[in-house]
Design an enzyme around this catalytic site. Sequence first.
Site, PDB file in Angstrom:
ATOM      1  CB  CYS A   1      10.077  -1.806  14.199  1.00  0.00           C
ATOM      2  SG  CYS A   1       9.384  -1.902  15.899  1.00  0.00           S
TER       3      CYS A   1
ATOM      4  CG  HIS B   1      -1.634   0.463   0.961  1.00  0.00           C
ATOM      5  ND1 HIS B   1      -2.987   0.265   0.676  1.00  0.00           N
ATOM      6  CD2 HIS B   1      -1.910   2.091   1.106  1.00  0.00           C
ATOM      7  CE1 HIS B   1      -4.099   1.830   0.258  1.00  0.00           C
ATOM      8  NE2 HIS B   1      -3.821   2.292   0.452  1.00  0.00           N
TER       9      HIS B   1
HETATM   10  C1  UGA Z   1       6.820  -3.949  12.207  1.00  0.00           C
HETATM   11  C2  UGA Z   1       6.654  -5.227  11.459  1.00  0.00           C
HETATM   12  O1  UGA Z   1       5.057  -5.388  10.875  1.00  0.00           O
HETATM   13  C3  UGA Z   1       6.370  -6.391  12.925  1.00  0.00           C
HETATM   14  O2  UGA Z   1       6.209  -7.588  12.100  1.00  0.00           O
HETATM   15  C4  UGA Z   1       7.323  -6.050  13.785  1.00  0.00           C
HETATM   16  O3  UGA Z   1       7.279  -6.854  15.066  1.00  0.00           O
HETATM   17  C5  UGA Z   1       7.906  -4.620  14.467  1.00  0.00           C
HETATM   18  O4  UGA Z   1       7.975  -3.837  13.215  1.00  0.00           O
HETATM   19  C6  UGA Z   1       8.659  -4.561  15.365  1.00  0.00           C
HETATM   20  O5  UGA Z   1      10.059  -4.879  15.468  1.00  0.00           O
HETATM   21  O6  UGA Z   1       8.829  -4.413  16.596  1.00  0.00           O
HETATM   22  P1  UGA Z   1       5.141  -2.265  13.592  1.00  0.00           P
HETATM   23  O7  UGA Z   1       6.917  -1.397  13.444  1.00  0.00           O
HETATM   24  O8  UGA Z   1       4.707  -1.854  14.429  1.00  0.00           O
HETATM   25  O9  UGA Z   1       5.925  -3.565  12.905  1.00  0.00           O
HETATM   26  O10 UGA Z   1       4.577  -1.676  11.870  1.00  0.00           O
HETATM   27  P2  UGA Z   1       3.822  -2.020  10.233  1.00  0.00           P
HETATM   28  O11 UGA Z   1       2.689  -2.285  10.373  1.00  0.00           O
HETATM   29  O12 UGA Z   1       4.884  -2.757   9.971  1.00  0.00           O
HETATM   30  O13 UGA Z   1       4.224  -0.903   9.888  1.00  0.00           O
HETATM   31  C7  UGA Z   1       5.404   0.221   9.605  1.00  0.00           C
HETATM   32  C8  UGA Z   1       4.953   1.530   8.580  1.00  0.00           C
HETATM   33  O14 UGA Z   1       4.813   0.731   7.381  1.00  0.00           O
HETATM   34  C9  UGA Z   1       4.212   2.596   8.833  1.00  0.00           C
HETATM   35  O15 UGA Z   1       4.562   3.048   8.997  1.00  0.00           O
HETATM   36  C10 UGA Z   1       2.672   1.902   7.903  1.00  0.00           C
HETATM   37  O16 UGA Z   1       2.104   2.885   7.293  1.00  0.00           O
HETATM   38  C11 UGA Z   1       4.179   1.025   7.025  1.00  0.00           C
HETATM   39  N1  UGA Z   1       3.682   1.053   5.857  1.00  0.00           N
HETATM   40  C12 UGA Z   1       3.210  -0.823   6.240  1.00  0.00           C
HETATM   41  C13 UGA Z   1       2.896   0.685   4.201  1.00  0.00           C
HETATM   42  O17 UGA Z   1       3.304   2.376   4.177  1.00  0.00           O
HETATM   43  N2  UGA Z   1       2.623   0.686   3.692  1.00  0.00           N
HETATM   44  C14 UGA Z   1       2.370  -1.010   3.419  1.00  0.00           C
HETATM   45  O18 UGA Z   1       1.809  -0.955   3.032  1.00  0.00           O
HETATM   46  C15 UGA Z   1       2.784  -1.577   5.149  1.00  0.00           C
END
Ligand code: UGA
Length: 450
Positions: free
Chosen positions: A261, A252
């Site tokens: 993270c 996305h």
């Molecule tokens: C991330 C990992 O997904 C977890 O598996 C991991 O345990 C965690 O880091 C950690 O190391 O503790 P998190 O930081 O909570 O989790 O968030 P995510 O859902 O992974 O999103 C990270 C970033 O990517 C956000 O800014 C989100 O908006 C962005 N993102 C995610 C996108 O821009 N597009 C996407 O399709 C998905």
Amino acid sequence: MKITIIGTGYVGLVAGTCFADFGMDVTCIDNNTQKIESLKRGIIPIYEPGLEELVNKNYNAGTLKFSTDTSHLNEADILIIAVGTPAGKDGNADLSSIYSVINDIIAHVKTNKFILIKSTVPIGTAAILRQTLQDKCKNLKFDIISNPEFLRQGSAVRDFLEPDRIIIGSQSKDAKEIACKLYGPLILKDIPILFTDNNSAEIIKYAANTYLAMRVAFINEISDISEKLAGDIDDIAHGLGLDKRISKHFLHPSPGYGGSCFPKDTLALSKVASEANANCLIINAVIESNIQRKLRMAEKIIDTFNGNIRGKQISILGLTFKAETNDLRDSASIDIINELIKHGARIKAYDPKGMSEARKIFGTKIEYCKDSYDAASNCEALCILTEWAEFKTLELDKLNALMLNPTIIDLRNIFSPNEIMKAGFNYISLGRTDIIMDNECRNYQKLKVS
Ligand code: UGA
């Protein structure tokens, strides 16, 4: 089984609560007295759906306890380290909290122990800790288990209870056995458990976050290509995701990834790779691409005003690094807002859960609004930076009537161009063609706002 968790942040609190819910006897320790006292009163320091109920249920049942007293370390069958490892000044993970826990273990532990590391630590850390403990406590045996955590903020409880896999890095049969006991309830549910060595477990954690960050950086670049060449990123991501080898997740487009993270772990992996003389061209490109992405998003907003935003009232909806969290750490909103302020814009902002964290970051530089409509009032562009569900259900007519200039810059693609068009907005989104009204507000053209 008696468990003591050291570090009651995101990972420690969620893991401790879930282990207590499995029926284990858990004590969560933290050196932050205020946090521990709040938890004892049922106040959860973070916004995480479902966590408060589970904490209070297990605290009232007596299976979950909170303490600042490190003497509890000796009572446990297994010690779980879940302290933070933020990025240090040089980009390497700052391990000072880990070493402080090791010093507490050396001071208080008098019997053999299993030590399970949930904190994200640089490759080789488990081996160093094993050696340190062996040197300092010659009569004791410590089994160090590397057990990276993969839960996401916003869906942490569900992710912990329904993980895709459990990774156990260790050196001994005993360590494997205790890990199987600890995760027994999940293994019963057929969650795969992979046994490996400590270094590999540590690499898996960094590689997983870096790979996911890479997907986000990649789709953001494809989104830019789509925008320049009149494609539709939603269709493109869908078309990519239908390939089972690719999958639909983490495709996305966004204003850049953030959080506590991805930014820190990509950087830390790049650091350890360079120090080991290993190639990390892709990892470095991901980091650079995301830094540029955030600045490019600020430019995109400024371009909407033909390059001049001095004195313009711009409103921001969504400040957290993603929805369903109150966390703003490394959020794209920080770089974007700072850039807009630098170019002379006046910023009003609203976030459903992130307002008090935002005040700590932006102070008096921006105006804080009580809701989305308050933010929209008299603004010349409304920018959506986080995909909160409540933004998707805003009354568009009401919003339009409040704004000086009905322009929505949607950097999470939460709206469909058709619905925005019907509501009479100029609409700028990611990886799609912009929709701009003519002066009579009757026809739409695919142009930039003039
Ligand atoms: C991330 C990992 O997904 C977890 O598996 C991991 O345990 C965690 O880091 C950690 O190391 O503790 P998190 O930081 O909570 O989790 O968030 P995510 O859902 O992974 O999103 C990270 C970033 O990517 C956000 O800014 C989100 O908006 C962005 N993102 C995610 C996108 O821009 N597009 C996407 O399709 C998905």
